[in-house]
Design a protein around this motif. Structure first.
Motif, short mmCIF file in Angstrom:
data_model
loop_
_atom_site.label_atom_id
_atom_site.label_comp_id
_atom_site.label_asym_id
_atom_site.label_seq_id
_atom_site.Cartn_x
_atom_site.Cartn_y
_atom_site.Cartn_z
N ALA A 154 0.83 -1.21 0.00
CA ALA A 154 0.00 0.00 0.00
C ALA A 154 0.86 1.25 0.00
N CYS A 155 1.97 1.23 0.73
CA CYS A 155 2.87 2.40 0.75
C CYS A 155 3.46 2.67 -0.63
N VAL A 156 3.86 1.60 -1.33
CA VAL A 156 4.41 1.78 -2.68
C VAL A 156 3.35 2.36 -3.60
N PHE A 157 2.16 1.80 -3.56
CA PHE A 157 1.08 2.27 -4.41
C PHE A 157 0.76 3.73 -4.12
N LEU A 158 0.60 4.09 -2.86
CA LEU A 158 0.25 5.47 -2.51
C LEU A 158 1.38 6.44 -2.83
N ALA A 159 2.62 5.99 -2.68
CA ALA A 159 3.74 6.87 -3.02
C ALA A 159 3.70 7.24 -4.50
N MET A 235 0.45 15.52 -19.67
CA MET A 235 0.60 15.56 -18.22
C MET A 235 0.43 14.19 -17.60
N THR A 236 -0.59 13.47 -18.01
CA THR A 236 -0.81 12.13 -17.49
C THR A 236 0.31 11.18 -17.91
N ASP A 237 0.78 11.31 -19.14
CA ASP A 237 1.84 10.44 -19.62
C ASP A 237 3.14 10.69 -18.86
N TRP A 238 3.44 11.95 -18.57
CA TRP A 238 4.61 12.26 -17.74
C TRP A 238 4.43 11.69 -16.34
N GLY A 239 3.20 11.75 -15.84
CA GLY A 239 2.93 11.19 -14.52
C GLY A 239 3.19 9.69 -14.46
N HIS A 240 2.85 8.98 -15.53
CA HIS A 240 3.11 7.54 -15.57
C HIS A 240 4.62 7.26 -15.53
N LEU A 241 5.39 8.00 -16.28
CA LEU A 241 6.84 7.80 -16.28
C LEU A 241 7.44 8.15 -14.93
N ILE A 242 6.95 9.22 -14.32
CA ILE A 242 7.44 9.60 -12.99
C ILE A 242 7.10 8.51 -11.97
N ALA A 243 5.87 7.98 -12.04
CA ALA A 243 5.47 6.94 -11.10
C ALA A 243 6.31 5.68 -11.28
N LEU A 244 6.59 5.30 -12.53
CA LEU A 244 7.44 4.14 -12.78
C LEU A 244 8.83 4.36 -12.18
N THR A 245 9.36 5.58 -12.33
CA THR A 245 10.66 5.91 -11.75
C THR A 245 10.63 5.85 -10.23
N ILE A 246 9.54 6.27 -9.63
CA ILE A 246 9.40 6.18 -8.17
C ILE A 246 9.46 4.73 -7.73
N GLY A 247 8.79 3.84 -8.47
CA GLY A 247 8.85 2.42 -8.14
C GLY A 247 10.26 1.86 -8.24
N VAL A 248 10.98 2.24 -9.30
CA VAL A 248 12.36 1.78 -9.45
C VAL A 248 13.23 2.32 -8.33
N ALA A 249 13.00 3.56 -7.92
CA ALA A 249 13.79 4.16 -6.84
C ALA A 249 13.55 3.47 -5.51
N SER A 250 12.48 2.69 -5.39
CA SER A 250 12.17 2.02 -4.12
C SER A 250 12.78 0.64 -4.01
N TRP A 251 13.61 0.24 -4.96
CA TRP A 251 14.15 -1.12 -4.96
C TRP A 251 14.87 -1.45 -3.66
N ARG A 252 15.67 -0.52 -3.14
CA ARG A 252 16.42 -0.81 -1.92
C ARG A 252 15.47 -1.15 -0.77
#
Length: 261
Positions: A154-159, A235-252
């Protein structure tokens, strides 16, 4: 003690192991007796390894779907989305337009009631129940929750949902403030689960092996870049790319959570 007619007589102790008996055999006694504690120095027999059988194909496919016991967060969230999608399918268009407007995370609503619209916007599926994000939500969130737990999934999704929304709407507000965009840009329809799903895909990729991780990111990233190149909803398309990057940044973090789980 044994008792005879003349009185108690001490029970004879058994001869030591190896003592010759009258019949020419040697006394042999087990090192351990049933019901007696294990003697010091005695070694237990090696455990017999159990045969590990793979799960049947049906059971493995079933684990791809959310269940109340195995993935309570994904299951409950999917049930809520099913209800809101059913409402959107049968309700009057005028009513749904009002609900979508009041759930929109545009700049105007974010300034006045940020918490309410950030929560409400995640209750709808843009494009309806047959949107590709519906299948992605079910499969990706189920897999992620099984690996790191419901609260962390849930934290990953909400982030992804919250941070990607703010990252796309704050620049719009600033552009309007400095006169680079018209005031009408403050009011737009922006709702759905797609940012949270994109972040979850990025996070799940970090828990997969390299032969699955990089093809997954390549395919998803390529689709998102293709949508951005079409310039239909940048705007939405940029949001998708940003969200994907946030997920990758959470790998650690997700890898640490997976080890702990």
């Amino acid at each position: 003690m044994e008792r005879t007619a003349t009185g108690p007589v001490a029970a004879a102790s058994p001869p030591p192991a190896g003592t010759p008996l009258s019949d020419g055999t040697a006394a042999v006694f087990p090192a351990l007796l049933d019901g007696m504690p294990r003697q010091r120095g005695a070694t237990a027999p090696a455990p017999v390894p159990l045969e590990v059988r793979p799960l049947p194909l049906g059971a493995r496919l079933w684990r791809l779907l959310p269940t109340p016991a195995g993935t309570p967060f994904t299951f409950a969230y999917a049930a809520v989305l099913a209800l809101t999608s059913a409402l959107a399918a049968v309700a009057a268009p005028q009513l749904m337009n009002v609900l979508y407007q009041n759930s929109s995370t545009d700049v105007s609503h974010l300034v006045r009631m940020p918490a309410q619209v950030l929560l409400a916007s995640a209750l709808w599926i843009a494009g309806g129940i047959f949107s590709p994000y519906t299948a992605a939500f079910v499969l990706v969130l189920t897999a992620l929750e099984r690996r790191i737990g419901g609260a962390r999934a849930a934290c990953v999704f909400l982030a992804g949902h919250v941070l990607a929304t703010l990252a796309t709407e704050i620049p719009v507000g600033l552009a309007v403030l400095f006169g680079h965009l018209p005031a009408s840009s403050l009011h737009r329809l922006d709702y759905g689960i797609s940012f949270g799903v994109a972040a979850s895909i990025g996070a799940l990729a970090g828990l997969l092996g390299p032969w699955l991780r990089w093809p997954l990111l390549t395919v998803v990233g390529g689709l998102l870049l293709s949508d951005l190149a079409e310039f239909v909803d940048p705007m939405t398309d940029w949001g998708h790319l940003i969200a994907l990057t946030i997920g990758v940044a959470s790998w650690r973090f997700v890898r640490r959570w997976a080890r702990a789980a």
